[in-house]
Design an enzyme around this catalytic site. Sequence first.
Site, PDB file in Angstrom:
ATOM      1  CB  CYS A   1      -0.504   1.414  -4.325  1.00 35.42           C
ATOM      2  SG  CYS A   1      -1.263  -0.010  -3.493  1.00 35.42           S
TER       3      CYS A   1
ATOM      4  N   GLY B   1       0.742  -1.253   0.000  1.00 33.46           N
ATOM      5  CA  GLY B   1       0.000   0.000   0.000  1.00 33.46           C
ATOM      6  C   GLY B   1       0.770   1.300   0.000  1.00 33.46           C
TER       7      GLY B   1
END
Length: 346
Positions: free
Chosen positions: A186, A181
């Site tokens: 992302c 993450g």
Amino acid sequence: MRIESDIKLGFKDVMLRPKRSTLSSRATVSVERKFKMLHSGTSWQGIPIMAANMDTVGTFEMAKALASQQLFTAIHKHYSPAEWKSFMQSAGNSIKENIAISTGTSTTDAEKLDLILKENTSLRFICIDVANGYSEKFVDFVKSTRAKYADKVIIAGNVVTGEMVEELLLAGADIIKVGIGPGSVCTTRVKTGVGYPQLSAIIECADAAHGLDGQIISDGGCKVPGDVVKAFGGGADFVMLGGMLAGHEESGGELIEKDGKKYKQFYGMSSETAMNKYAGGVAEYRASEGKTTEIPYRGNVADTVQDILGGLRSACTYVGAKSLKELSKRTTFIRVAEQHNEWFAE
């Protein structure tokens, strides 16, 4: 349900404390490392900064440019066997030593990997890459790949906790990719609520890996050269970059012109753009977990590499590290509320 109450840190939460140094110049700092791999028994030497295996970053053109400066490229998995064969025929040893072939874990991925490696036996590194490295299927794929390719260096990820690093190393991986993450394109943390602050992930995963003689890659979260320094300071053996290497001549992505200015497209490999390109769209059982953006065109990547390496060498002089290998031993992080003066920030 349980709650872990100890604080986890990202790059923005810390700075390195300066220390007395005997170094007279940045030029005396060595940023090369040499690693012996846990399972393959082979060694690698170079500057342990990697281009991410995204199709907008991990291109053959990027590999040529970075290898000339002893940096590494994880080539994205969407090149065909024919494209690989053509590239390898013209690639010198410096390039072959500094690239990895990437693969997913599907049957089709495995068959394609076998075909490319059969035709290109000098390829040394395999990057087994999935968004979620916690599945049994992933561990089994690492085991089967190790059984098939005993002499190859296997990179596996992504994970963010020590126990999974240990499991993957014991399954046959040499190097573990760490990060869930933190990437600039992302959206996993927003879409799923799952993740781990990158600096804490590095510190915890490096401790686990080094206890078993393995290595880790910090993958994602670096915005500026100082973040690369912090990743190495936290114990990362390699640092993988996506956004910082995007937008260059050697990067992938469509070149776009708007109002007389040039831009290059950059997107996450779990984005709708990537899935439309390679998977016929977003499957009905999942959501897109990546952004698509346009980055101002940045010219040749060599200038960006020089900026990153210059910052890294300078950081070593501030803490008295004669080499990159010494940096984590000379690092003391201090918690901070701000990083820099933003008076003239854009």
